[in-house]
Structure formats: C-alpha cells, structure tokens
Design a protein around this motif. Structure first.
Motif, short mmCIF file in Angstrom:
data_model
loop_
_atom_site.label_atom_id
_atom_site.label_comp_id
_atom_site.label_asym_id
_atom_site.label_seq_id
_atom_site.Cartn_x
_atom_site.Cartn_y
_atom_site.Cartn_z
N GLY A 158 23.20 -66.32 -3.12
CA GLY A 158 23.86 -65.93 -4.36
C GLY A 158 23.54 -64.49 -4.70
N ARG A 159 24.52 -63.81 -5.30
CA ARG A 159 24.37 -62.41 -5.70
C ARG A 159 25.16 -62.15 -6.97
NH1 ARG A 159 24.98 -60.51 -0.24
NH2 ARG A 159 22.92 -59.78 0.26
N GLY A 160 24.66 -61.22 -7.76
CA GLY A 160 25.39 -60.83 -8.95
C GLY A 160 24.91 -59.49 -9.47
N ARG A 161 25.70 -58.88 -10.35
CA ARG A 161 25.37 -57.59 -10.93
C ARG A 161 25.97 -57.56 -12.33
NH1 ARG A 161 24.50 -52.10 -8.80
NH2 ARG A 161 24.33 -53.08 -6.78
N ARG A 162 25.22 -56.96 -13.25
CA ARG A 162 25.73 -56.90 -14.64
C ARG A 162 25.29 -55.60 -15.29
NH1 ARG A 162 26.32 -60.78 -19.42
NH2 ARG A 162 27.37 -59.33 -20.79
N PHE A 163 26.26 -54.87 -15.81
CA PHE A 163 26.03 -53.68 -16.61
C PHE A 163 26.30 -54.06 -18.06
CE2 PHE A 163 27.81 -50.09 -18.93
CZ PHE A 163 26.82 -49.15 -18.78
N SER A 164 25.44 -53.59 -18.98
CA SER A 164 25.69 -53.92 -20.38
C SER A 164 25.24 -52.78 -21.29
CB SER A 164 24.96 -55.21 -20.78
OG SER A 164 23.57 -55.04 -20.66
N VAL A 195 17.38 -61.00 -23.22
CA VAL A 195 17.79 -61.92 -22.16
C VAL A 195 19.16 -61.46 -21.70
CG1 VAL A 195 18.38 -64.29 -21.53
CG2 VAL A 195 16.51 -63.86 -23.14
N GLU A 196 19.26 -61.10 -20.43
CA GLU A 196 20.54 -60.66 -19.84
C GLU A 196 21.00 -61.75 -18.88
OE1 GLU A 196 23.53 -58.39 -19.97
OE2 GLU A 196 21.78 -57.18 -20.46
N VAL A 197 22.14 -62.36 -19.14
CA VAL A 197 22.68 -63.40 -18.27
C VAL A 197 23.57 -62.73 -17.23
CG1 VAL A 197 24.07 -65.50 -18.13
CG2 VAL A 197 22.57 -65.11 -20.11
N VAL A 198 23.19 -62.87 -15.96
CA VAL A 198 23.93 -62.24 -14.86
C VAL A 198 24.61 -63.35 -14.06
CG1 VAL A 198 23.80 -60.73 -12.84
CG2 VAL A 198 22.18 -60.43 -14.75
N PRO A 199 25.95 -63.44 -14.13
CA PRO A 199 26.65 -64.47 -13.35
C PRO A 199 26.59 -64.13 -11.86
CG PRO A 199 28.22 -63.10 -14.55
CD PRO A 199 26.85 -62.64 -14.94
N LEU A 200 26.51 -65.17 -11.04
CA LEU A 200 26.50 -64.98 -9.59
C LEU A 200 27.94 -64.86 -9.11
CD1 LEU A 200 23.72 -67.56 -8.63
CD2 LEU A 200 23.53 -65.07 -8.72
N SER A 201 28.33 -63.66 -8.68
CA SER A 201 29.70 -63.44 -8.21
C SER A 201 29.89 -64.04 -6.82
CB SER A 201 30.04 -61.96 -8.20
OG SER A 201 29.11 -61.25 -7.41
N LYS A 213 20.77 -56.11 -10.90
CA LYS A 213 21.31 -56.77 -9.70
C LYS A 213 20.39 -57.95 -9.43
CE LYS A 213 20.34 -55.05 -5.67
NZ LYS A 213 20.22 -54.24 -4.48
N VAL A 214 20.97 -59.12 -9.15
CA VAL A 214 20.16 -60.31 -8.89
C VAL A 214 20.53 -60.92 -7.55
CG1 VAL A 214 19.86 -60.83 -11.35
CG2 VAL A 214 21.76 -61.86 -10.11
#
Length: 189
Positions: free
Chosen positions: A19-25, A89-95, A139-140
């Motif tokens: 699983g991988r994901g990335r989030r900018f906020s 708390v930053e929720v990062v969805p798995l793309s 990035k997760v």
C-alpha cells in the motif's frame, strides 16, 4: 494463457509494499500570545514528531509540532516569542492497496515529504491572536506479507549457465509500479 504441462508454479509468501499514499494539506492554527500583537516579525514550525498508524484503507499520521511566533506589541516598542505545541492527525488514503495482503502482518511508515511550514501569519480581526496557515505533506507505505507466484524451471538453473540475462539493457522501460498483481493470479487459475 495455457500453461505447458512441464511448467511448475510455486506460491511464495513474502513481505512487500502492499500500500502507498500521499497527502498534501493546508491547515490553520490560532495562537493567542500573552500580549496583543502589533505586528508579526516571524513564525516558525519546529520539532515535528509523528508516528504512523494503520486505519482501514488509510494511514493516520499522528504527531505534534511547536509553533513559535516572534511578534511586537505595545505599539511596536517591545517584542516577545509566543510558543505553542499543536497536536494533529493527518489521514492519508492509500491510493494503491494490494487487497490480497495479510492484514495481521501489516506495518506502516510515514515520511514528511514537506515538513510543516508556516506560509502565512496574520493578526486576527479581534487583534488579540495570530492566525497561521501551515502546509505539510506526508508519504506513507504499508508493508505486509502477500502471496506471489513464480514459474519454476524443471531443469533448474543448468540450462541458464551459458546464457546471460541482462534486464538493465533489455531495451524496455518497465514501470513495475504499474503492474497489476491480480493479473498473474487470474492467468494461473
């Protein structure tokens, strides 16, 4: 795809990125210093500390950082630094998520690709606090056990001894990230 009767396939369990994901906020924080500010001289985010926690099909980045605001007060005759620790708390969805991983073996990690940074600081309309706009990006990755299938050569490696396989110079540009892990599974069944 029909398989030759001499072709053997093995199932191998291995740890892989499943699983991988990335989030900018962008987020806003309001800090109330001990004195009503006249002007903002600087604002910094320091001591960002965080951990990653699996949460369904997402990863939660749970952390804290310190906000330091250098400001003037008493009609620009004195200065002070207001300090406040903020939790987030930053929720990062798995793309990308391999649904065939073993959930009980999942381990997650997070990397701050953009450390929290103050991009704007203004005195509030009431004049007693400072409103900051902060940008951050994470990035997760989720690593877990998953099943892969490999073809087994019935002759072992003996018929490869005199052949050289150079995958680097094959002339093909293969982006392995775009491969569909379910495709091989469907062709084998």
């Amino acid at each position: 795809m029909s398989l030759d009767k001499d072709v053997q396939v093995r199932e191998i369990y291995t740890k892989a990125v499943c699983g991988r994901g990335r989030r900018f906020s962008q987020v806003s924080h309001t800090v109330t210093p001990p004195h009503a500010p006249t002007s903002i001289l600087g604002a910094w985010i320091i001591n960002n500390q965080y951990d990653a926690v699996k949460s369904g099909d997402s990863v939660e980045v749970v952390g804290t950082y310190d906000i330091n605001i250098w400001y003037s007060y008493d009609r620009n005759t004195k200065t002070d630094v207001a300090k406040e620790t903020v939790s987030y708390v930053e929720v990062v969805p798995l793309s990308y998520l391999d649904k065939k991983h073993r959930p009980s073996t999942a381990e997650v990690s997070a990397t701050a690709t953009q450390e929290p940074n103050c991009v704007e600081a203004n005195i509030s309309s009431s004049g007693s606090s400072v409103v900051l706009r902060v940008e951050r990006e994470f990035k997760v990755e989720m690593i877990a056990e998953t099943k892969v299938y490999v073809y087994v050569n019935p002759n072992g490696g003996e018929d490869l001894d005199d052949k050289t396989i150079d995958f680097e110079d094959s002339g093909e540009d293969i982006d392995y990230e775009d491969l569909d892990p379910d495709l091989l599974d469907e062709e084998l069944n």
